[in-house]
Design a protein around this motif. Structure first.
Motif, PDB file in Angstrom:
ATOM      1  N   VAL A  72       1.345  -1.210  -0.051  1.00 42.22           N
ATOM      2  CA  VAL A  72       0.068   0.163   0.094  1.00 42.22           C
ATOM      3  C   VAL A  72       0.881   1.405  -0.021  1.00 42.22           C
ATOM      4  O   VAL A  72       0.544   1.713  -0.805  1.00 42.22           O
ATOM      5  N   ALA A  73       1.625   1.557   1.017  1.00 40.07           N
ATOM      6  CA  ALA A  73       2.904   2.025   1.476  1.00 40.07           C
ATOM      7  C   ALA A  73       3.631   2.493  -0.588  1.00 40.07           C
ATOM      8  O   ALA A  73       3.688   3.858  -1.307  1.00 40.07           O
ATOM      9  N   TYR A  74       3.590   1.139  -1.165  1.00 39.59           N
ATOM     10  CA  TYR A  74       4.353   1.362  -2.811  1.00 39.59           C
ATOM     11  C   TYR A  74       3.150   1.990  -3.445  1.00 39.59           C
ATOM     12  O   TYR A  74       3.611   3.020  -4.196  1.00 39.59           O
ATOM     13  N   ASN A  75       2.681   1.415  -3.684  1.00 43.82           N
ATOM     14  CA  ASN A  75       1.442   2.751  -4.024  1.00 43.82           C
ATOM     15  C   ASN A  75       0.748   3.428  -4.410  1.00 43.82           C
ATOM     16  O   ASN A  75       0.282   4.945  -5.224  1.00 43.82           O
ATOM     17  N   TRP A  76       0.650   4.418  -2.891  1.00 41.52           N
ATOM     18  CA  TRP A  76       0.845   5.698  -1.826  1.00 41.52           C
ATOM     19  C   TRP A  76       1.825   6.295  -2.667  1.00 41.52           C
ATOM     20  O   TRP A  76       1.295   7.541  -3.393  1.00 41.52           O
ATOM     21  N   ILE A  77       2.956   6.560  -2.356  1.00 48.15           N
ATOM     22  CA  ILE A  77       3.893   6.922  -3.611  1.00 48.15           C
ATOM     23  C   ILE A  77       4.383   7.047  -4.313  1.00 48.15           C
ATOM     24  O   ILE A  77       4.492   7.771  -4.877  1.00 48.15           O
ATOM     25  N   THR A  78       4.238   6.159  -5.530  1.00 44.32           N
ATOM     26  CA  THR A  78       3.893   6.148  -6.812  1.00 44.32           C
ATOM     27  C   THR A  78       3.066   6.875  -7.560  1.00 44.32           C
ATOM     28  O   THR A  78       3.673   7.991  -8.503  1.00 44.32           O
ATOM     29  N   VAL A  79       1.777   6.925  -7.300  1.00 38.46           N
ATOM     30  CA  VAL A  79       0.674   7.333  -7.446  1.00 38.46           C
ATOM     31  C   VAL A  79       0.919   8.794  -7.187  1.00 38.46           C
ATOM     32  O   VAL A  79       1.121   9.942  -7.787  1.00 38.46           O
ATOM     33  N   ALA A  80       1.508   9.590  -5.991  1.00 37.96           N
ATOM     34  CA  ALA A  80       1.590  10.444  -5.325  1.00 37.96           C
ATOM     35  C   ALA A  80       2.580  11.796  -6.302  1.00 37.96           C
ATOM     36  O   ALA A  80       3.179  12.530  -6.881  1.00 37.96           O
ATOM     37  N   ARG A  81       3.861  10.427  -6.711  1.00 38.78           N
ATOM     38  CA  ARG A  81       4.404  10.810  -7.433  1.00 38.78           C
ATOM     39  C   ARG A  81       4.497  11.913  -8.267  1.00 38.78           C
ATOM     40  O   ARG A  81       5.083  12.772  -9.471  1.00 38.78           O
ATOM     41  N   ALA A  82       3.856  10.571  -8.861  1.00 36.57           N
ATOM     42  CA  ALA A  82       3.131  10.706 -10.415  1.00 36.57           C
ATOM     43  C   ALA A  82       2.428  12.358 -10.642  1.00 36.57           C
ATOM     44  O   ALA A  82       1.825  12.778 -11.311  1.00 36.57           O
ATOM     45  N   SER A  83       1.114  12.531  -9.231  1.00 34.85           N
ATOM     46  CA  SER A  83       0.225  13.137  -9.400  1.00 34.85           C
ATOM     47  C   SER A  83       1.685  15.473  -9.456  1.00 34.85           C
ATOM     48  O   SER A  83       0.216  15.830  -9.824  1.00 34.85           O
ATOM     49  N   LYS A  84       2.154  14.801  -8.575  1.00 32.43           N
ATOM     50  CA  LYS A  84       3.070  16.184  -8.956  1.00 32.43           C
ATOM     51  C   LYS A  84       3.027  16.696 -10.319  1.00 32.43           C
ATOM     52  O   LYS A  84       3.066  17.697 -10.916  1.00 32.43           O
ATOM     53  N   LYS A  85       3.039  15.466 -11.083  1.00 35.01           N
ATOM     54  CA  LYS A  85       3.912  15.551 -12.763  1.00 35.01           C
ATOM     55  C   LYS A  85       2.274  15.751 -13.532  1.00 35.01           C
ATOM     56  O   LYS A  85       2.504  16.889 -14.485  1.00 35.01           O
ATOM     57  N   TRP A  86       1.889  14.878 -13.283  1.00 37.21           N
ATOM     58  CA  TRP A  86       0.749  15.558 -13.643  1.00 37.21           C
ATOM     59  C   TRP A  86      -0.826  15.435 -13.021  1.00 37.21           C
ATOM     60  O   TRP A  86      -1.076  14.626 -12.743  1.00 37.21           O
ATOM     61  N   PRO A  87      -1.753  16.023 -12.866  1.00 36.75           N
ATOM     62  CA  PRO A  87      -2.345  16.716 -12.081  1.00 36.75           C
ATOM     63  C   PRO A  87      -3.506  16.383 -12.870  1.00 36.75           C
ATOM     64  O   PRO A  87      -4.765  15.640 -11.529  1.00 36.75           O
ATOM     65  N   SER A  88      -3.411  15.028 -13.997  1.00 38.32           N
ATOM     66  CA  SER A  88      -4.720  14.502 -14.243  1.00 38.32           C
ATOM     67  C   SER A  88      -5.382  13.207 -13.984  1.00 38.32           C
ATOM     68  O   SER A  88      -6.132  12.416 -13.160  1.00 38.32           O
ATOM     69  N   VAL A  89      -4.195  12.706 -12.539  1.00 36.15           N
ATOM     70  CA  VAL A  89      -3.740  11.178 -12.523  1.00 36.15           C
ATOM     71  C   VAL A  89      -4.803  11.244 -11.326  1.00 36.15           C
ATOM     72  O   VAL A  89      -5.958  10.802 -10.751  1.00 36.15           O
ATOM     73  N   LEU A  90      -4.264  12.621 -10.030  1.00 32.84           N
ATOM     74  CA  LEU A  90      -5.810  13.008  -8.473  1.00 32.84           C
ATOM     75  C   LEU A  90      -6.988  13.261  -9.627  1.00 32.84           C
ATOM     76  O   LEU A  90      -7.869  12.293  -9.213  1.00 32.84           O
ATOM     77  N   ASP A  91      -7.445  13.754 -10.842  1.00 33.25           N
ATOM     78  CA  ASP A  91      -8.862  13.465 -11.535  1.00 33.25           C
ATOM     79  C   ASP A  91      -9.331  11.998 -12.013  1.00 33.25           C
ATOM     80  O   ASP A  91     -10.149  11.518 -11.133  1.00 33.25           O
TER      81      ASP A  91
END
Length: 254
Positions: A72-91
Motif C-alpha cells: 500500500v505504501a508503494y502504491n501511495w508514493i508512486t501515484v503521489a509522485r506521478a500526480s505532482k507531474k500530472w494533476p490529471s492523475v488525481l482527477d
C-alpha cells in the motif's frame, strides 16, 4: 452485531436498493478521500517532512506513522509522485475512472505527451486489462537466443548393463545349466520371469555367513532350508551331517 451506515441507519434494516445505493455512495466518497490522501502524501514527500519524523524515507514513514503495509505504501508514493507531474492523475482517482493499482502500473509509462490519452484509455479497466495496455505501448524486448553446450553423454559399461539387467538382489544370477553347477543364483521377484532367454530362475544357494551379512534385517525372506552341496560338478552330495559337505542355505519364497 448491527452495523450502521454513514447516515446512522442500520445496514441490516436496509432494503436491497438502499444498500446498493449507499454502497456506491461510500465507494465514491472513498475515491475522494483517496485523492485527498494522495495529494497530502505528495506534499509531504516534496517537503521531505519524513526526515523531521526521524524516518529515513517516505516509504518508512508511511509504514511506521500511517500503519500501512509495504504494498500500500508503494502504491501511495508512486501515484503521489506521478500526480505532482500530472494533476490529471488525481482527477482520474477522484472520479473513480482508474483505480489506485492501475495508476501505479501506469505511472512509469506516463509522459507529457501521452498521459491524458493513456488515462482515458485505462478508464474503467481492470488490472489485467491495464497490464495488457502497458504491454502494447511499451513492449519488452524479445528474449535473446542462446546456445549452450550440452554435457558429454557417458555410455554405461557393459558390466554395469549386465549387472543392472540381471540383478534384483545382492547376489548375481546365472544359468543353473551352464556347467558350473554351483553358480551364484538368485530367485527373481514374484510375478517376474527370467530376464534372459532359455533361463529358468532357481533358488538362492549361498554360504550361510554370506547370506546373513547380505540379508540382515530382511523381513521379506521366506522359510530357510538347509541342504548339502556336493562336488564341483554340481551333483548333490550327502546331507548336512557329512563332514565333507559345506553347509549352505536355500531361500525358498512362500
Amino acid at each position: 452485531m448491527k452495523v450502521e451506515s454513514a447516515g446512522g441507519s442500520c445496514v441490516q434494516a436496509m432494503s436491497n436498493d438502499e444498500l446498493i445505493t449507499a454502497t456506491r455512495a461510500l465507494a465514491g466518497r472513498s475515491n475522494e478521500l483517496s485523492a485527498k490522501l494522495i495529494a497530502h502524501l505528495a506534499e509531504v514527500d516534496a517537503r521531505k517532512l519524513y526526515l523531521e519524523e526521524a524516518q529515513p524515507s517516505m516509504f518508512a514513514w508511511c509504514i511506521a506513522e500511517l500503519g500501512c503495509s509495504e504494498d500500500v505504501a508503494y502504491n501511495w508514493i508512486t501515484v503521489a509522485r506521478a500526480s505532482k507531474k500530472w494533476p490529471s492523475v488525481l482527477d482520474s482517482l477522484r472520479c473513480g475512472k482508474v483505480h489506485l493499482t492501475g495508476l501505479r502500473l501506469l505511472a512509469p509509462h506516463l509522459s507529457a505527451e501521452n498521459h491524458k490519452e493513456l488515462l482515458v484509455e485505462a478508464s474503467g479497466k481492470s488490472k489485467r486489462e491495464i497490464e495488457e495496455l502497458i504491454a502494447r505501448i511499451s513492449p519488452k524486448p524479445p528474449v535473446p537466443s542462446s546456445i549452450r553446450k550440452l554435457p558429454a553423454r557417458q555410455e554405461p559399461s557393459s558390466r554395469n548393463n549386465a549387472t543392472s539387467t540381471h540383478r534384483s538382489h545382492p547376489f548375481e544370477t546365472s544359468n543353473p545349466n551352464d556347467g558350473q553347477g554351483r553358480g551364484k543364483q538368485v530367485a527373481l521377484p514374484d510375478g517376474h520371469e527370467s530376464p534372459l532367454p532359455n533361463e529358468q530362475p532357481s533358488a538362492i544357494v549361498v554360504p550361510k555367513t554370506t547370506y546373513d551379512a547380505a540379508m540382515a534385517g530382511d523381513e521379506q525372506a521366506g522359510a530357510l532350508q538347509c541342504r548339502g552341496v556336493g562336488n564341483e560338478n554340481g551333483r548333490d552330495g550327502d546331507t548336512i551331517g557329512n563332514d565333507n559337505v559345506e553347509p549352505e542355505l536355500v531361500l525358498c519364497r512362500r
